[in-house]
Design a protein around this motif. Structure first.
Motif, short mmCIF file in Angstrom:
data_model
loop_
_atom_site.label_atom_id
_atom_site.label_comp_id
_atom_site.label_asym_id
_atom_site.label_seq_id
_atom_site.Cartn_x
_atom_site.Cartn_y
_atom_site.Cartn_z
N LYS A 71 5.96 -17.25 -4.84
CA LYS A 71 6.19 -17.93 -6.11
C LYS A 71 4.93 -17.82 -6.96
CE LYS A 71 7.68 -22.38 -8.01
NZ LYS A 71 8.02 -23.79 -7.68
N HIS A 72 5.10 -17.51 -8.24
CA HIS A 72 3.98 -17.33 -9.16
C HIS A 72 3.01 -16.28 -8.63
CE1 HIS A 72 5.60 -20.82 -11.08
NE2 HIS A 72 5.23 -21.64 -10.12
N PRO A 73 3.42 -15.04 -8.50
CA PRO A 73 2.57 -14.01 -7.90
C PRO A 73 1.27 -13.74 -8.65
CG PRO A 73 4.50 -13.03 -8.95
CD PRO A 73 4.72 -14.50 -8.93
N LEU A 74 1.23 -14.05 -9.94
CA LEU A 74 0.02 -13.82 -10.72
C LEU A 74 -1.07 -14.86 -10.46
CD1 LEU A 74 1.51 -12.80 -14.18
CD2 LEU A 74 0.06 -11.39 -12.74
N ALA A 75 -0.69 -15.95 -9.78
CA ALA A 75 -1.55 -17.12 -9.72
C ALA A 75 -2.93 -16.85 -9.12
CB ALA A 75 -0.86 -18.24 -8.94
N HIS A 76 -3.03 -15.96 -8.15
CA HIS A 76 -4.27 -15.83 -7.42
C HIS A 76 -4.93 -14.47 -7.55
CE1 HIS A 76 -1.40 -18.56 -5.48
NE2 HIS A 76 -2.43 -19.36 -5.42
N VAL A 77 -4.36 -13.62 -8.37
CA VAL A 77 -4.86 -12.26 -8.46
C VAL A 77 -6.28 -12.22 -9.01
CG1 VAL A 77 -4.56 -10.05 -9.63
CG2 VAL A 77 -2.58 -11.20 -8.62
N GLU A 78 -6.53 -12.91 -10.11
CA GLU A 78 -7.86 -12.85 -10.73
C GLU A 78 -8.93 -13.42 -9.81
OE1 GLU A 78 -7.05 -13.00 -15.51
OE2 GLU A 78 -7.24 -14.90 -14.46
N VAL A 79 -8.63 -14.50 -9.11
CA VAL A 79 -9.61 -15.09 -8.20
C VAL A 79 -9.90 -14.14 -7.05
CG1 VAL A 79 -10.02 -16.98 -6.58
CG2 VAL A 79 -8.99 -17.45 -8.81
N MET A 80 -8.87 -13.50 -6.52
CA MET A 80 -9.07 -12.57 -5.41
C MET A 80 -9.84 -11.33 -5.85
SD MET A 80 -8.12 -13.42 -2.37
CE MET A 80 -7.90 -11.82 -1.56
N LEU A 95 0.83 -1.21 0.00
CA LEU A 95 0.00 0.00 0.00
C LEU A 95 0.86 1.26 0.00
CD1 LEU A 95 -2.73 -1.12 2.57
CD2 LEU A 95 -2.98 -0.93 0.09
N PHE A 96 1.96 1.22 0.74
CA PHE A 96 2.86 2.37 0.80
C PHE A 96 3.51 2.61 -0.57
CE2 PHE A 96 7.04 4.31 1.48
CZ PHE A 96 6.68 5.45 2.20
N SER A 97 3.94 1.54 -1.20
CA SER A 97 4.62 1.69 -2.49
C SER A 97 3.68 2.21 -3.58
CB SER A 97 5.23 0.35 -2.92
OG SER A 97 4.20 -0.60 -3.18
N LEU A 98 2.38 1.97 -3.39
CA LEU A 98 1.39 2.42 -4.37
C LEU A 98 0.67 3.69 -3.92
CD1 LEU A 98 -0.15 -1.07 -5.22
CD2 LEU A 98 1.42 0.27 -6.63
N ASN A 99 1.20 4.34 -2.88
CA ASN A 99 0.62 5.58 -2.35
C ASN A 99 -0.83 5.39 -1.91
OD1 ASN A 99 2.98 7.12 -2.81
ND2 ASN A 99 2.38 7.51 -4.93
N LEU A 100 -1.10 4.24 -1.31
CA LEU A 100 -2.45 3.96 -0.83
C LEU A 100 -2.51 3.80 0.69
CD1 LEU A 100 -3.61 1.36 -3.50
CD2 LEU A 100 -4.40 3.73 -3.26
N ALA A 129 -6.21 -5.32 -8.79
CA ALA A 129 -5.25 -6.32 -9.26
C ALA A 129 -3.82 -5.85 -9.06
CB ALA A 129 -5.51 -6.64 -10.72
N THR A 130 -3.57 -4.57 -9.27
CA THR A 130 -2.23 -4.02 -9.08
C THR A 130 -1.80 -4.13 -7.62
OG1 THR A 130 -2.55 -2.45 -10.90
CG2 THR A 130 -0.80 -1.96 -9.33
N PRO A 134 -5.01 8.76 -0.14
CA PRO A 134 -5.24 7.63 -1.04
C PRO A 134 -6.60 7.73 -1.74
CG PRO A 134 -5.60 6.99 1.25
CD PRO A 134 -5.04 8.38 1.27
N ALA A 135 -6.71 7.07 -2.87
CA ALA A 135 -7.97 7.06 -3.60
C ALA A 135 -9.06 6.43 -2.74
CB ALA A 135 -7.80 6.29 -4.91
N GLU A 136 -10.25 7.00 -2.81
CA GLU A 136 -11.35 6.50 -2.00
C GLU A 136 -11.90 5.19 -2.55
OE1 GLU A 136 -15.61 8.07 -0.12
OE2 GLU A 136 -14.40 9.38 -1.40
N TYR A 137 -11.85 5.05 -3.87
CA TYR A 137 -12.35 3.83 -4.51
C TYR A 137 -11.29 3.30 -5.49
CZ TYR A 137 -16.96 4.86 -2.64
OH TYR A 137 -18.02 5.09 -1.79
N LEU A 138 -11.31 1.99 -5.68
CA LEU A 138 -10.38 1.34 -6.59
C LEU A 138 -11.15 0.51 -7.60
CD1 LEU A 138 -7.69 0.06 -4.06
CD2 LEU A 138 -7.53 2.08 -5.53
N LYS A 139 -10.75 0.60 -8.86
CA LYS A 139 -11.36 -0.22 -9.90
C LYS A 139 -10.69 -1.59 -9.94
CE LYS A 139 -12.79 3.63 -12.85
NZ LYS A 139 -12.72 4.25 -14.21
#
Length: 321
Positions: free
Chosen positions: A163-172, A129-134, A152-153, A142-147
């Motif tokens: 390991k495999h950081p992309l693996a669970h993003v879409e499901v989450m 959150l810190f690295s993304l200014n959230l 995903a970001t 920070p932005a009040e709402y996120l799309k």
């Protein structure tokens, strides 16, 4: 993969050896490996996450970026990621647990492990959150709402050490939209994202409550309002809607108001101010540690996780002898 469950464990797949506690029954839950009254399962470790979409499924997005899924075989569309749908279906294996708090905590523990949030520490969330200014700690709020793409970001940043950081993003992302964007406006509030992730991550439970209080205490005066506490309760209960367990924990406005009144009464007792409408950090922590009805599944989740970690550690010690 077809319609097979994302987390399905069957005799054919892994050569399961079943030794039930009572009657023979096809237990498919990880819980059976760790909770005595659920039986004993010895299964081969298998990573069920990060798989591609089932055959004939395709992910698309609306004009505002909200993801939805198309089944080319049935020519139907749905908001829910079919992998998440399969996960939620698998969690129904806990429906035979009669006590709602243990049933709910068991489901959420499996979901926590399935999505690898059990490997994410709260410090990982804070760093992301810190690295993304959230984080709210910079001059720019920070932005009040996120799309959906912004969610995903955030998740990708949190999972970056795994390991495999992309693996669970879409499901989450699909789960978060299902929990906090039932009307599919294409966005959720930033605070709801933070509360959900901090609830599911790994940390001391008091540390989580302190973090949540900091989120609610928007003016940083060490006090929160009744409305802010009600907001937190509502966000936590909403997390249980996809697994159909929200009702036992008081999802109605009256139930939430009753819980808030209980916390305010505690504040008045501790502070000695009979008409106070604000809640201090100390009172908030004391109230949360009393395990009120809307939150009782959270400490129960922690106890189940601690039990599992203890059993796994014991198994490693036995194997090393």
């Amino acid at each position: 993969m077809g319609r097979d469950s994302l987390f399905n464990i069957s005799n054919e797949d892994v050569g399961m050896q079943l030794t039930p506690a009572k009657n023979t029954e096809p237990l498919t839950s990880r819980r059976a490996t760790l909770i005595p009254w659920r039986g004993q399962l010895l299964v081969k470790a298998k990573d069920h996450l990060g798989e591609k979409l089932p055959f004939d499924w395709e992910k698309k997005a609306t004009e505002d970026g909200t993801p939805f899924y198309v089944n080319h075989q049935s020519h139907q569309t749905q908001w829910l990621d079919p992998r998440l749908e399969a996960c939620l279906e698998e969690l129904k294996c806990h429906d035979d647990i009669r006590l709602a708090v243990y049933r709910t905590a068991s489901k959420m523990r499996d979901f926590q492990v399935y999505t690898r949030m059990s490997k994410v520490h709260i410090s990982d969330i804070l760093d992301a959150l810190f690295s993304l200014n959230l984080s709210g700690g910079t001059n720019m709020p920070p932005a009040e709402y996120l799309k959906a793409d912004e969610i995903a970001t955030v998740l990708l940043e949190i999972f970056s050490k795994l390991k495999h950081p992309l693996a669970h993003v879409e499901v989450m992302v699909s789960w978060l939209l299902e929990v906090y964007d039932r009307d599919r406006t294409g966005q959720i509030s930033t605070i709801s994202l933070k509360i959900a992730l901090s609830t599911l991550c790994v940390s001391w439970i008091e540390e989580k409550y302190r973090y949540v209080f900091g989120l609610l205490d928007t003016n940083a005066d060490g006090m929160i309002t009744r409305e802010q506490l009600a907001q937190y309760i509502n966000f936590t209960v909403q997390m249980l809607v996809p697994i159909r367990e929200a009702w036992p924990f008081g999802p109605t406005a009256q139930h939430i108001e009753d819980a808030v009144n209980q916390c305010c009464q505690l504040e008045r007792k501790l502070s000695g101010v009979p008409d106070t409408l604000l809640i201090s950090l100390e009172t908030f922590l004391d109230w949360c540690m009393m395990e009120p009805r809307p939150l009782i599944w959270i400490p129960t989740l922690h106890r189940i996780a601690a039990t599992e970690n203890g059993v796994e550690h014991l198994n490693l010690l036995v194997m090393s002898i």
